[in-house]
Write an enzyme that holds these catalytic residues in place. Structure first.
Site, PDB file in Angstrom:
ATOM      1  N   LYS A   1       0.829  -1.078  -0.003  1.00  8.81           N
ATOM      2  CA  LYS A   1       0.205   0.110  -0.038  1.00  8.81           C
ATOM      3  C   LYS A   1       0.768   1.104   0.226  1.00  8.81           C
ATOM      4  CE  LYS A   1      -4.690   0.596  -0.041  1.00  8.81           C
ATOM      5  NZ  LYS A   1      -5.439  -0.295  -0.168  1.00  8.81           N
TER       6      LYS A   1
ATOM      7  N   ASP B   1      -7.179   4.074  -4.501  1.00 10.99           N
ATOM      8  CA  ASP B   1      -7.828   4.104  -3.188  1.00 10.99           C
ATOM      9  C   ASP B   1      -8.605   5.222  -2.922  1.00 10.99           C
ATOM     10  OD1 ASP B   1      -7.720   1.802  -0.868  1.00 10.99           O
ATOM     11  OD2 ASP B   1      -7.447   3.732   0.247  1.00 10.99           O
TER      12      ASP B   1
HETATM   13  N1  GLU Z   1      -7.256  -0.210  -3.082  1.00 13.05           N
HETATM   14  C1  GLU Z   1      -8.140  -1.172  -3.398  1.00 13.05           C
HETATM   15  C2  GLU Z   1      -8.090  -2.274  -2.029  1.00 13.05           C
HETATM   16  O1  GLU Z   1      -8.050  -1.894  -1.119  1.00 13.05           O
HETATM   17  C3  GLU Z   1      -7.428  -1.652  -4.617  1.00 13.05           C
HETATM   18  C4  GLU Z   1      -6.046  -2.223  -4.714  1.00 13.05           C
HETATM   19  C5  GLU Z   1      -5.833  -2.633  -5.945  1.00 13.05           C
HETATM   20  O2  GLU Z   1      -6.433  -2.656  -6.923  1.00 13.05           O
HETATM   21  O3  GLU Z   1      -4.638  -2.992  -6.212  1.00 13.05           O
HETATM   22  O4  GLU Z   1      -8.021  -3.388  -2.202  1.00 13.05           O
END
Ligand code: GLU
Length: 445
Positions: A124, A164
């Site tokens: 992340k 996100d």
């Molecule tokens: N931010 C999204 C999550 O919490 C998507 C992450 C992504 O597609 O890599 O899973």
């Protein structure tokens, strides 16, 4: 593994990282019994290794605003675990972003990605930059400055960021443009891309659609359907939009949306025009939902309140972490709620989860419910690697299959002796054991 000892040690090492410690505690408590049946995990200290990120990058992001003033933000990427595949996970741009929040999100992402059945590790990143109220040109300059640092650490086979909170199609476009220029390559290094440069159909809707598919399965397993159900959702961003679209299409009635200013109660439920209004509110850049109530008669705006006080059958938090607490859970239960499904990551506080599971309610955690988003990112990566695109039906069919398989894993690992499905335990054990086995087979690295 002694969970309390391990947590005490983590707290000593990372004081004040509340969200991160909360996420670790939940997972370790869920897996403790199963883990302790595997002396080989204990010997390899899998738990101690899995709770620490592989590495964290922190960097300064200087940029110039429209008035010519220099602004300084902080950028991060937490590469948590790549035992199953390249690091994968979104970028969050929001003023609340700090290391604790990104570590909790990265940690959750490991197990969520494991549940998708696709080969993706967990990561992340993000920044304390807030795109709300900024001009397009400012957002572009910020994204370019952010990528000038980040591009060295990522790559289509190394680490694949996505969106996100605060990072949608526009931001991904600017980030991708800068990466392409610096790295001199066109690859699937980011997901959530525009359809003209490698994006996947259904990716924008996927988190919300996947969540509704999952809830439909939870209800079906309990002998019920979505038809005619009243649903409270929070938020009015991309995820809330996807939930509203699919739930409405499947015959449910979405009766709330919310923003930082309060929530709107719409007894009739959202329809196509009202769902479009959510998109307009988001595009207006003001971060408020009250204009919805002004526009549609018969709806009410409740300033400064959360939607969990409205009597509903299903509650789906879609905004941010810890947005539904113990008191909210008590009120929902008293009002006869049937199912609470987290669509935001760690949407419920530990107290809320205790109340819901204690009362044997249908409750499922974000890492299962919202996994359709990252799963469809994985499908975007597959299409990019093949250098071709699937049609909408093909992607949606695969999303369905993945959500079913996650539901199945929750049943397999979360069914308790009295028949209650503990989705939290099921999702945590299924995800954790897969990563633990993979780490054990790959040696101490
Ligand atoms: N931010 C999204 C999550 O919490 C998507 C992450 C992504 O597609 O890599 O899973």
């Amino acid at each position: 593994m002694n969970v309390n000892q391990l947590l005490a040690e983590l707290e000593r090492r990372h004081p004040g990282e509340g969200e991160y410690l909360q996420a670790v505690r939940e997972v370790l408590l869920s897996v403790e019994t199963v883990y302790n049946r595997h002396p080989e995990f204990e010997k390899l200290r899998i738990a101690e290794r899995i709770v620490e990120p592989d590495r964290i990058f922190t960097f300064k992001v200087p940029w110039v605003d429209d008035r010519g003033n220099v602004q300084v933000n902080i950028g991060y990427r937490v590469q948590f675990n790549n035992a199953l595949g390249p690091y994968k996970g979104g970028l969050r741009f929001h003023s609340s972003v700090n290391l604790s929040i990104l570590k909790f999100l990265g940690f959750e992402q490991i197990f969520k990605n494991a549940l998708t059945t696709l080969p993706m590790g967990g990561a992340k990143g993000g920044s304390d930059f807030n795109p709300r109220g900024k001009s397009d040109a400012e957002v572009m300059r910020f994204c370019q400055a952010f990528m000038t640092e980040l591009w060295r650490y990522i790559g289509p086979e190394t680490d694949v960021p996505a969106g996100d909170i605060g990072v949608g199609g526009r931001e991904i476009g600017y980030l991708y443009g800068m990466y392409r220029k610096l790295a001199r390559e066109n690859t699937g290094v980011l997901t959530g891309k525009g359809m003209t440069f490698g994006g996947s159909l259904v990716r924008p809707e996927a988190t919300g659609f996947g969540a509704v598919y999952f809830v439909r399965q939870m209800l079906a397993h309990a002998g019920d359907t979505l038809e005619g159900k009243r649903i409270a959702i929070s938020g009015f961003g991309n995820v809330a939009w996807g939930v509203a679209l699919k739930a409405t299409e499947l015959g449910a009635r979405v009766v709330t949306i919310s923003g930082p200013d309060g929530y709107v109660y719409d007894p009739e439920g959202l329809d196509a025009e009202k769902i479009d209004c959510m998109l307009e509110l988001r595009a207006s850049n003001n971060d408020i939902v009250s204009p919805y109530a002004e526009r549609f008669p018969g709806t009410e705006f409740h300033a400064g309140a959360r939607p969990w006080e409205v009597p509903v059958d299903i509650a789906m938090p879609c905004a941010t972490q810890n947005e539904l607490d113990g008191e909210d859970a008590d009120r929902l239960i008293a009002n006869g709620v049937r199912c609470v499904a987290e669509v935001s990551n760690m949407g419920c506080t530990p107290e809320a989860i205790d109340r819901l599971i204690g009362r044997r309610m249908l409750y499922a955690p974000g890492k299962a419910v919202n996994a359709g988003g990252v799963a469809t990112s994985g499908l975007e990566m597959s299409q990019n690697a093949m250098k071709m695109n699937w049609g909408r039906e093909e992607v949606d069919r695969r999303l369905h299959e993945i959500m079913s398989s996650i539901h199945h894993a929750c049943l397999e690992f979360g069914t308790e002796s009295d028949g209650y499905i503990n989705y939290m335990k099921g999702a945590n054990i299924a995800g954790f054991m897969k990563v633990a086995r993979s780490m054990a087979e790959q040696g101490i690295v």
